[in-house]
Design a protein around this motif. Structure first.
Motif, short mmCIF file in Angstrom:
data_model
loop_
_atom_site.label_atom_id
_atom_site.label_comp_id
_atom_site.label_asym_id
_atom_site.label_seq_id
_atom_site.Cartn_x
_atom_site.Cartn_y
_atom_site.Cartn_z
N GLY A 270 -6.77 -2.15 2.67
CA GLY A 270 -5.92 -2.89 3.90
C GLY A 270 -5.51 -1.80 4.62
N THR A 271 -5.33 -1.94 5.96
CA THR A 271 -4.46 -1.29 6.95
C THR A 271 -3.02 -1.23 7.12
OG1 THR A 271 -5.26 -2.67 8.82
CG2 THR A 271 -6.60 -0.47 8.33
N ASP A 272 -2.44 -2.27 6.45
CA ASP A 272 -1.16 -2.69 6.75
C ASP A 272 -0.52 -3.14 5.50
OD1 ASP A 272 0.96 -4.88 7.27
OD2 ASP A 272 -0.96 -5.96 8.14
N PRO A 273 0.58 -2.85 5.12
CA PRO A 273 1.19 -3.08 3.64
C PRO A 273 2.16 -4.13 3.76
CG PRO A 273 2.47 -1.05 4.70
CD PRO A 273 1.46 -1.46 5.67
N SER A 274 2.05 -4.88 4.81
CA SER A 274 2.99 -6.17 4.78
C SER A 274 2.42 -6.97 3.68
CB SER A 274 2.79 -6.85 6.02
OG SER A 274 1.54 -7.48 6.30
#
Ligand code: AMP
Ligand code: DBH
Length: 549
Positions: free
Chosen positions: A264-268
């Protein structure tokens, strides 16, 4: 033995022999490591990335194609290459292709900017740079490439994922081709395989030369400690090139056992929870700063997603005990604390430890041959349970930074122990507890900021007379940074808020990584000084602590 990388400090022969004799160093290089998994687990999925899934055989083939294309572009064994890519399968293909060619990757992070990048090129003479057009951060890395190339003429090969502009296409490197035997030239297992980065305590990140033998030992042991197996699916939302993400047990631990990395490129939490469900993720690694937003989201949605994980690893900075308690009691999470460093030593809480140990300690070292010293300010051992400076030496801890003789004299003892800069205590039960840092460094949610580097950048501004950067406690990130500035006023001086904005913009233009830009800026008339005449940071720290909300 081939000639060891010039500027790197080899393990002394007697230690190398011991580590081999004990079976820690098995003489396998990282290229053969991947090859072995490709033979053993050919059909298993190695990587899930967006809509693509890649099995081990395909992965390994792409690595060979990529190595061949890079050879045809003119890269040769012994060259160096800066790799700065977002989380995507091509990152792993490029990493292993460089290894297979015998080229040393330098593991840059997406947040690095031209101050850091330039120094990597200058220190190493790297000939190649791998990036994505905009990455996940909406930042134009091609512009960065242009800036670096303008001052580093030996940078000849630039490969871009996405819109390549005037550079070469990274995607084309994965095109099928007849594999050239002469392209396949990995260094032998006892040689430096790549340069990892430290968070840095005195300036720009230092380069950490890791050998195939030492790194793979830590990977295999970590995979065992984390009980990874073929069915493991590890969610990777931290930057893939970071040492934690690579090796503790990380993507390499997964590749060792034939499991899968879910990228994933985003840790949200929104993205992460979606990926966990979609791919039946079993394991995830996080920095403490991300834990609270994940918990808040799970609480809000009354979602039990966190308890479906077999293991949630948290490391990179100290996890507050209260957060660890909530994870275990409220969310029923199988937590593992990880205290490691790119220089080597990694400690884990073990699954069979008590909840008390998992909540309040950072566990125990990997190897019985990780030698650990806890010393007072005069280098004398402290009593058990007392706080002291952590020093370490062992089968996967470096003996020196790359090309840093002067610094090494300070960071390593004459008999090869690394001074970690961490203040720790070892409890009666053997568990280690991180109590703080003796080095001047701010730990912003796992991203390390060297205060001196930011101060040096600040004082290049014509109106900054003096600058001091201190840590400011922060609920989410653990620490944030606050810059104190003595300002040379001029006619028509803008407001402090506007000056602050201008100064932040100045630091961005200077080329500092985004996370190093001060979170808060205070303009002060008079700096506090110690008796010795140094800026008294203790006083400044007290001031921000008193005011922090
Ligand atoms: P680096 O040398 O940049 O790889 O950063 C490693 C440093 O991060 C360690 O020396 C510690 O200061 C810090 N660190 C890593 N993991 C933890 C942890 N679990 N708890 C506290 N500090 C940590
Ligand atoms: O912070 C780190 O550098 C780190 C944390 C956990 C690390 O290098 C590691 C595990 O291997």
């Amino acid at each position: 033995m081939q000639n060891y990388l010039a500027g790197a400090v080899p393990y002394p022969e007697q230690f190398a022999n011991l580590y081999r004799q004990k079976g820690y160093w098995i003489g396998q290089n990282l290229s053969d490591f991947l090859q072995q998994s490709a033979s053993q687990y050919a059909e298993n999925i190695a990587i899930f990335d967006a809509e693509i899934e890649i099995n081990y055989q395909q992965f390994n083939q792409w690595v060979s194609y990529c190595a061949t294309h890079l050879y045809q572009h003119g890269l040769r064994a012994g060259d160096k290459a800066v790799v700065q890519m977002p989380n995507c399968y091509q990152f792993y293909v490029v990493f292993f292709a460089l290894i297979r060619l015998g080229v040393l990757p330098i593991m840059s992070l997406p947040a690095h900017r031209h101050a850091e990048l330039n120094s990597f090129f200058q220190q190493t003479g790297a000939k190649a740079y791998f990036c994505a057009d905009f990455g996940a951060q909406k930042f134009d890395y091609r512009e960065l490439a242009r800036k670096c190339q303008a001052v580093n003429p030996e940078l000849q090969h630039i490969f871009v994922l996405g819109d390549q502009a005037e550079f070469s296409s990274l995607a084309d490197l994965l095109q099928q081709t007849a594999i050239l035997e002469q392209a396949i030239n990995p260094s032998s297992a006892d040689q430096v395989a790549f340069l990892q980065l430290s968070g840095g305590s005195t300036g720009i990140p230092k380069l950490i030369p890791r050998t195939h033998d030492d790194y793979l030992y830590s990977v295999r042991e970590s995979a065992n400690i984390c009980q990874l197996e073929q069915n493991s699916r590890l969610l990777m939302v931290l930057p893939a090139a970071h040492n934690f993400s690579m090796s503790s047990a990380g993507a390499l631990g997964i590749f060792y056992v034939g499991g899968a990395v879910v990228l994933g490129t985003d840790p949200s939490p929104e993205t992460a929870f979606h990926l966990i469900r979609k791919h039946q993720v079993t394991d995830a690694c996080l920095v403490p700063a991300l834990v609270r937003p994940w918990m808040d989201k799970a609480r809000k949605d009354q979602d039990d997603i966190l308890s479906t994980l077999r293991c949630l690893q948290v490391g990179g900075a100290r996890l507050p005990d209260t957060v660890a308690t909530a994870l275990i009691q409220e969310f029923n999470v199988k937590l593992q604390q990880v205290f490691g460093m790119a220089e080597g030593l990694v400690n884990y809480t073990r699954f069979d430890m008590s909840a008390e140990q998992i909540i309040h300690t950072q566990g125990i070292k990997i190897s019985e041959d990780d030698e650990i010293l806890v010393l007072d300010d005069n280098d004398q051992p402290v009593a058990i349970g007392q706080i002291g400076h952590l020093l370490t030496r062992g089968p996967y801890t470096i003996r020196g930074y790359y090309q840093a003789a002067e610094h090494n004299a300070r960071s390593f003892t004459p008999d090869g122990f690394y001074r970690t800069g961490d203040l720790v205590r070892i409890r009666e039960d053997g568990c280690i507890v991180v109590e703080g840092r003796s080095k001047e460094q701010i730990n912003r949610g796992g991203e390390k900021i060297a205060t001196e580097e930011v101060e040096q950048a600040l004082v290049t501004h014509p109106q900054v007379r003096l600058a001091a950067l201190v840590a400011m406690p922060d609920e989410m990130l653990g620490e944030k940074s606050c810059a104190f500035i003595a300002w040379q006023t001029q006619d028509n001086e803008p407001s402090a808020i506007r000056r602050g904005m201008q100064l932040r913009q100045y630091l961005k233009d200077y080329g500092l990584a985004t996370y190093k830009i001060p979170d808060r800026i205070e303009f002060i008339e008079q700096f506090p000084y110690t008796a010795f005449g140094k800026i008294d940071k203790k006083v400044l720290r007290k001031q921000v602590e008193a005011e922090a909300v």
